[in-house]
Design a protein around this motif. Structure first.
Motif, PDB file in Angstrom:
ATOM      1  N   THR A 152       0.832  -1.204   0.000  1.00 43.15           N
ATOM      2  CA  THR A 152       0.000   0.000   0.000  1.00 43.15           C
ATOM      3  C   THR A 152       0.867   1.254   0.000  1.00 43.15           C
ATOM      4  O   THR A 152       0.600   2.202  -0.745  1.00 43.15           O
ATOM      5  CB  THR A 152      -0.960  -0.010   1.215  1.00 43.15           C
ATOM      6  OG1 THR A 152      -1.709  -1.222   1.201  1.00 43.15           O
ATOM      7  CG2 THR A 152      -1.910   1.171   1.178  1.00 43.15           C
TER       8      THR A 152
ATOM      9  N   ALA B 280       0.922   3.956  -3.000  1.00 43.31           N
ATOM     10  CA  ALA B 280       0.557   5.336  -2.673  1.00 43.31           C
ATOM     11  C   ALA B 280       1.675   6.299  -3.040  1.00 43.31           C
ATOM     12  O   ALA B 280       1.412   7.408  -3.531  1.00 43.31           O
ATOM     13  CB  ALA B 280       0.209   5.445  -1.191  1.00 43.31           C
TER      14      ALA B 280
ATOM     15  N   CYS C  16       1.401   9.515  -5.419  1.00 43.60           N
ATOM     16  CA  CYS C  16       1.812  10.850  -4.954  1.00 43.60           C
ATOM     17  C   CYS C  16       2.797  11.481  -5.925  1.00 43.60           C
ATOM     18  O   CYS C  16       2.703  12.677  -6.233  1.00 43.60           O
ATOM     19  CB  CYS C  16       2.450  10.769  -3.570  1.00 43.60           C
ATOM     20  SG  CYS C  16       1.286  10.444  -2.246  1.00 43.60           S
TER      21      CYS C  16
ATOM     22  N   PRO D   9      -3.015  11.095  -2.213  1.00 40.90           N
ATOM     23  CA  PRO D   9      -3.169   9.654  -2.398  1.00 40.90           C
ATOM     24  C   PRO D   9      -2.600   8.838  -1.224  1.00 40.90           C
ATOM     25  O   PRO D   9      -3.192   7.834  -0.818  1.00 40.90           O
ATOM     26  CB  PRO D   9      -2.386   9.373  -3.688  1.00 40.90           C
ATOM     27  CG  PRO D   9      -2.424  10.662  -4.427  1.00 40.90           C
ATOM     28  CD  PRO D   9      -2.336  11.721  -3.363  1.00 40.90           C
ATOM     29  N   TYR D  10      -1.494   9.293  -0.683  1.00 40.38           N
ATOM     30  CA  TYR D  10      -0.896   8.596   0.462  1.00 40.38           C
ATOM     31  C   TYR D  10      -1.823   8.693   1.670  1.00 40.38           C
ATOM     32  O   TYR D  10      -2.098   7.686   2.331  1.00 40.38           O
ATOM     33  CB  TYR D  10       0.481   9.193   0.787  1.00 40.38           C
ATOM     34  CG  TYR D  10       1.178   8.467   1.909  1.00 40.38           C
ATOM     35  CD1 TYR D  10       1.902   7.310   1.657  1.00 40.38           C
ATOM     36  CD2 TYR D  10       1.106   8.923   3.215  1.00 40.38           C
ATOM     37  CE1 TYR D  10       2.535   6.623   2.692  1.00 40.38           C
ATOM     38  CE2 TYR D  10       1.731   8.253   4.245  1.00 40.38           C
ATOM     39  CZ  TYR D  10       2.445   7.106   3.974  1.00 40.38           C
ATOM     40  OH  TYR D  10       3.070   6.426   5.001  1.00 40.38           O
TER      41      TYR D  10
ATOM     42  N   ALA E 204      -4.915   6.457   1.189  1.00 37.03           N
ATOM     43  CA  ALA E 204      -4.583   5.029   1.290  1.00 37.03           C
ATOM     44  C   ALA E 204      -4.261   4.635   2.726  1.00 37.03           C
ATOM     45  O   ALA E 204      -4.723   3.594   3.217  1.00 37.03           O
ATOM     46  CB  ALA E 204      -3.411   4.702   0.365  1.00 37.03           C
TER      47      ALA E 204
END
Length: 192
Positions: free
Chosen positions: A152, A156, A160, A168-169, A172
């Protein structure tokens, strides 16, 4: 504390460039420019050429991450997960989401270099360090969770970098933490 040697400075710089541009985008010229090293120092410090420099850079990057992970302490698995999330988040923010993981960048862009074993060992070290961190916090068998966490995180990071923003990080990791809390709650209920 003593200053790092020119070789060590070149290795650290190469790791940063790999994390930003991948293996094909990492050149001796840029490393020399960024470190102020002389052209003659290339083959003095790296007689094996770019392959040797990249291998050393990936090993250095893995060392840095492993050391940071070994220093983390938390009293619960959820608190450790929060520290892990912040560790990678801070790394992304420190370079405005322009650079991610040098190891992942090398996997995705090795440009025909023989880096498979170096990458495999670096990711194995990273996985083991995160497993140790989770065990220190009281998690009994974190191996599978750590694989999910690292997958993950790496995905992510790619998003990013593509979007040049941290969202996005954060999204997630929030979802991963939510799933972790749900799983922990249902495990606690099952043991009662």
């Amino acid at each position: 504390m003593s200053q790092p040697s020119m070789r060590d400075r070149m290795i650290a710089c190469a790791a940063q460039v790999v994390a930003r541009r991948g293996v094909p985008g990492t050149s001796f010229a840029e490393v020399l420019l960024l470190t102020g090293a002389s052209r003659g120092s290339i083959y003095h410090h790296f007689p094996g050429g770019k392959q040797e420099l990249i291998e050393a850079a990936l090993d250095w990057f893995a060392d840095q991450l492993e050391n940071a992970l070994n220093e983390l302490r938390a009293s619960t698995p959820a608190a450790m997960l929060e520290q892990l999330v912040l560790l990678w988040r801070n790394k992304l923010l420190s370079n405005d989401c322009e650079a991610g993981c040098a190891i992942a960048a090398a996997v995705l862009s090795n440009a025909g270099m023989q880096l498979d074993e170096v990458n495999r060992l670096a990711f194995a070290r990273l996985h083991a360090a995160v497993v140790r961190a989770m065990k220190r916090s009281g998690m009994a068998a974190p191996e599978e969770f750590v694989m999910l966490f690292l997958s993950t995180v790496q995905g992510a990071i790619v998003l990013c970098r593509a979007e040049m923003r941290i969202d996005p990080y954060d999204i997630a990791m929030a979802q991963l933490q939510r799933l972790f809390a749900l799983d922990s709650a249902s495990a606690a209920t099952a043991t009662r």
